[in-house]
Design a protein around this motif. Structure first.
Motif, short mmCIF file in Angstrom:
data_model
loop_
_atom_site.label_atom_id
_atom_site.label_comp_id
_atom_site.label_asym_id
_atom_site.label_seq_id
_atom_site.Cartn_x
_atom_site.Cartn_y
_atom_site.Cartn_z
N ALA A 151 17.77 -21.99 -20.97
CA ALA A 151 18.83 -21.73 -19.98
C ALA A 151 19.67 -20.53 -20.39
CB ALA A 151 19.71 -22.97 -19.82
N LEU A 152 20.02 -20.44 -21.68
CA LEU A 152 20.81 -19.32 -22.15
C LEU A 152 20.02 -18.01 -22.10
CD1 LEU A 152 22.76 -20.88 -25.15
CD2 LEU A 152 23.72 -20.03 -23.01
N SER A 153 18.71 -18.09 -22.23
CA SER A 153 17.91 -16.86 -22.13
C SER A 153 17.99 -16.30 -20.72
CB SER A 153 16.45 -17.14 -22.52
OG SER A 153 15.78 -17.90 -21.51
N VAL A 154 17.97 -17.18 -19.73
CA VAL A 154 18.13 -16.72 -18.34
C VAL A 154 19.51 -16.13 -18.15
CG1 VAL A 154 18.15 -17.43 -15.93
CG2 VAL A 154 16.47 -18.41 -17.49
N THR B 172 12.01 -5.74 -18.55
CA THR B 172 11.87 -5.88 -20.00
C THR B 172 12.92 -6.82 -20.57
OG1 THR B 172 10.99 -3.63 -20.16
CG2 THR B 172 11.80 -4.64 -22.19
N MET B 173 14.16 -6.68 -20.13
CA MET B 173 15.21 -7.56 -20.65
C MET B 173 14.95 -9.00 -20.25
SD MET B 173 19.31 -6.98 -20.63
CE MET B 173 20.35 -8.03 -21.66
N GLY B 174 14.47 -9.22 -19.03
CA GLY B 174 14.17 -10.58 -18.60
C GLY B 174 13.06 -11.21 -19.43
N VAL B 175 11.99 -10.45 -19.68
CA VAL B 175 10.86 -10.97 -20.46
C VAL B 175 11.28 -11.26 -21.90
CG1 VAL B 175 8.61 -10.38 -21.43
CG2 VAL B 175 9.09 -9.91 -19.03
N MET B 176 11.99 -10.34 -22.54
CA MET B 176 12.36 -10.53 -23.93
C MET B 176 13.41 -11.62 -24.09
SD MET B 176 10.23 -8.59 -25.27
CE MET B 176 10.72 -8.90 -26.96
N GLY C 160 14.62 -17.08 -25.94
CA GLY C 160 15.06 -18.43 -25.65
C GLY C 160 14.02 -19.47 -25.99
N ARG C 161 12.76 -19.12 -25.91
CA ARG C 161 11.69 -20.10 -26.14
C ARG C 161 11.28 -20.21 -27.60
NH1 ARG C 161 8.23 -22.51 -22.59
NH2 ARG C 161 6.24 -23.27 -23.41
N PHE C 162 11.26 -19.08 -28.31
CA PHE C 162 10.67 -19.10 -29.65
C PHE C 162 11.64 -18.77 -30.79
CE2 PHE C 162 7.12 -17.86 -26.78
CZ PHE C 162 6.33 -18.98 -26.97
N LEU C 163 12.74 -18.07 -30.51
CA LEU C 163 13.58 -17.56 -31.58
C LEU C 163 14.79 -18.41 -31.90
CD1 LEU C 163 13.49 -13.73 -30.77
CD2 LEU C 163 12.04 -15.04 -32.34
N MET C 164 15.02 -19.49 -31.12
CA MET C 164 16.19 -20.31 -31.35
C MET C 164 16.03 -21.23 -32.57
SD MET C 164 17.91 -19.15 -28.84
CE MET C 164 19.29 -20.21 -28.54
N ARG C 165 14.81 -21.34 -33.11
CA ARG C 165 14.55 -22.27 -34.20
C ARG C 165 14.65 -21.60 -35.57
NH1 ARG C 165 9.93 -22.65 -30.85
NH2 ARG C 165 10.09 -24.29 -29.27
N ILE C 166 14.82 -20.30 -35.62
CA ILE C 166 14.83 -19.59 -36.91
C ILE C 166 16.24 -19.10 -37.22
CG2 ILE C 166 12.44 -18.89 -36.55
CD1 ILE C 166 13.42 -16.12 -35.87
N ASP C 167 16.40 -18.58 -38.41
CA ASP C 167 17.68 -18.02 -38.82
C ASP C 167 18.11 -16.97 -37.80
OD1 ASP C 167 19.78 -16.60 -39.99
OD2 ASP C 167 18.97 -16.83 -42.01
N PRO C 168 19.25 -17.16 -37.11
CA PRO C 168 19.63 -16.25 -36.03
C PRO C 168 19.89 -14.83 -36.49
CG PRO C 168 21.43 -17.75 -36.53
CD PRO C 168 20.23 -18.25 -37.28
N ARG C 169 20.11 -14.63 -37.79
CA ARG C 169 20.38 -13.26 -38.25
C ARG C 169 19.20 -12.34 -38.01
NH1 ARG C 169 22.23 -14.62 -44.27
NH2 ARG C 169 20.53 -16.11 -43.94
N LEU C 170 17.98 -12.89 -38.04
CA LEU C 170 16.79 -12.05 -37.86
C LEU C 170 16.69 -11.50 -36.44
CD1 LEU C 170 14.20 -10.84 -38.95
CD2 LEU C 170 13.04 -13.00 -38.41
#
Length: 474
Positions: free
Chosen positions: A128-131, A304-308, A313-323
């Motif tokens: 939701a936040l990615s949208v 591009t911004m929509g896709v990224m 939102g789908r894959f990067l929320m589970r890792i250290d957010p600094r990356l």
């Protein structure tokens, strides 16, 4: 899904109004008889009230309930849009734009608060936040395209009237799909004095910044404005410390990750909105493109911004957010630096489009994670305020970013003209200087976020909420 769609459509409409009027300004000024110095207030009146009243708008949403606030503010925004479209003289249009901004300041935090209350857990919250994050670039870029289409094919008044069917549809859907607000505790009187001081500080800050276009950054008027905003801010802090019901609860301010994320969004939004401003001028004044062609040129940015954002939102929320934050903001800074190498002979496919897509991709990755940090851990009763802090960073950062970059670009262009450089190249030199500074600001945002988030950023949202609950009981 319907709640997400409704909240995002409302926010999209608000961001759209940041830029949709830009390409219509020459026509508006000619038809309504604006002076050259007053025409900018068609844009600035919206920025001023939107950015200035967001904090109090977020607190009101928390007290009266986000659904109720969403409905009232959306109706007010639709009414102000109708008045803008029917405006018959400059004062009416500027006043209606100010009312639009005030309604937007009440509507935006309520919309995000509804979204956060609906999506409480991962992975739904991240998606939701990615949208929501993608709306920043998508709305601004679409505003330029829609403005160009409307001005060329219809009439400038439809720049504002187009909001009416969107708002009416949302008003019909709200009672059907959004759960009723829970009972709000209104026994404690709000800090009216603090709210007034905080709002006045923001209003004076934004007003002073937007007026630097005419007064300059080092003029007595500007320096007095900044001094006044600082004094009001100090008075606001003193009032908050004495209040039993502060506008900004201490538990919210102690969320270090959220405060760092808001600061990074402030810097990033300044670079993003300034980029739209200068790229629009470059395409039209240097390359000689029409308003419609300029709007179409931003479509790869939006896509591009929509896709990224979706990927983040789908894959990067589970890792250290600094990356993702560091990589994303540095990539956006690289795109802005690439823009600083543009020349009057640059091609769209070979130079302009790659720089737009690199900037969009980086922001799409970084902003989703920043928004999650800025709003995660806030309890439901503070969701509107957390949302308002985030949007305040976007709006005030955008206003300050544009004003600062205009000063830099104007100074460089005037110097180039004095050296008898041809106008297209002189304009490009000014834009180059602005893009270089924007790239530096974006890199600074990346360094700030990575350095200050620290290892504590690895904690889960549940742990953060539990810690906040413990603080509240001590």
């Amino acid at each position: 899904m319907l709640i997400l769609l409704m909240a995002c459509v409302a926010q999209f409409m608000l961001i759209l109004d940041d830029t949709i009027v830009n390409v219509a300004l020459p026509t508006v000024g000619e038809e309504l008889g604006f002076s050259e110095s007053s025409l900018s207030w068609v844009v600035n009146a919206y920025f001023l009230t939107f950015g200035g009243f967001l904090l109090i708008g977020g607190r009101i949403a928390d007290r009266v309930g986000p659904r109720r606030m969403f409905t009232i503010a959306l109706a007010a925004f639709a009414g102000a849009s109708a008045l803008c479209g029917l405006a018959w003289e400059p004062e009416v249009l500027v006043g209606a734009r100010a009312i639009q901004g005030l309604a937007a300041a009440m509507l935006s935090p309520a919309a995000l608060s509804i979204l956060l209350a609906t999506y409480r857990e991962e992975p739904g919250r991240g998606r939701a936040l990615s949208v929501w994050a993608s709306l920043i670039g998508l709305g601004a870029a679409t505003g330029l395209l829609a403005g160009g289409v409307i001005v060329e094919l219809l009439d400038w008044r439809w720049v504002f009237l187009v909001n009416l069917p969107i708002a009416l549809l949302a008003l019909v859907l709200v009672p059907r799909i959004v759960p009723a607000d829970d009972q709000r505790d209104a026994r404690t009187s709000p800090n009216v004095i603090g709210a007034t001081l905080g709002t006045l500080a923001l209003l004076l800050l934004v007003f002073t910044v937007v007026e630097t276009e005419h007064a300059g950054w080092t003029s007595t008027r500007t320096l007095l404005g900044f001094a006044g905003a600082l004094l009001l801010a100090v008075a606001f802090v003193a009032s908050e410390r004495r209040s039993a019901s502060p506008l900004l609860p201490p538990a919210l301010l102690r969320r270090r990750r959220a405060m760092v994320a808001n600061a990074a969004v402030f810097l990033g939004a300044g670079g993003l909105l300034a980029m739209f401003f200068f790229q629009t001028l470059f395409m039209q004044r240097v390359l000689g493109w029409s308003a419609l062609s300029t709007g179409l040129a931003f479509l790869p940015f939006s896509a591009t911004m929509g896709v990224m954002s979706a990927i983040a939102g789908r894959f990067l929320m589970r890792i250290d957010p600094r990356l993702p934050i560091g990589v994303g903001l540095l990539a956006a800074g690289g795109g802005l630096w690439l823009m600083s190498t543009l020349t009057p002979a640059s091609s769209y496919a070979g130079h302009l489009m790659p720089s737009l897509m690199l900037t969009a991709g980086g922001l799409g990755i970084g902003f989703v994670v920043l928004m999650d940090l800025a709003t995660g851990g806030a309890e439901d009763r503070d969701g509107g305020l957390a949302s308002a802090l985030l949007t305040t960073g976007q709006q005030v950062g955008g206003a300050i970013g544009i004003a600062a970059m205009v000063t830099i670009a104007t100074t460089r262009t005037e110097s180039a003209l004095a050296d008898r450089i041809a106008p297209p190249q002189a304009l490009t030199d000014g834009f180059t200087a602005a893009f270089q500074v924007q790239a530096g600001v974006m890199a600074a945002a990346a360094v700030l976020a990575v350095a200050l988030l620290g290892p504590a950023a690895r904690r889960s949202r549940a742990a953060t909420t539990q810690a906040l609950a413990g603080e509240a009981t001590t």
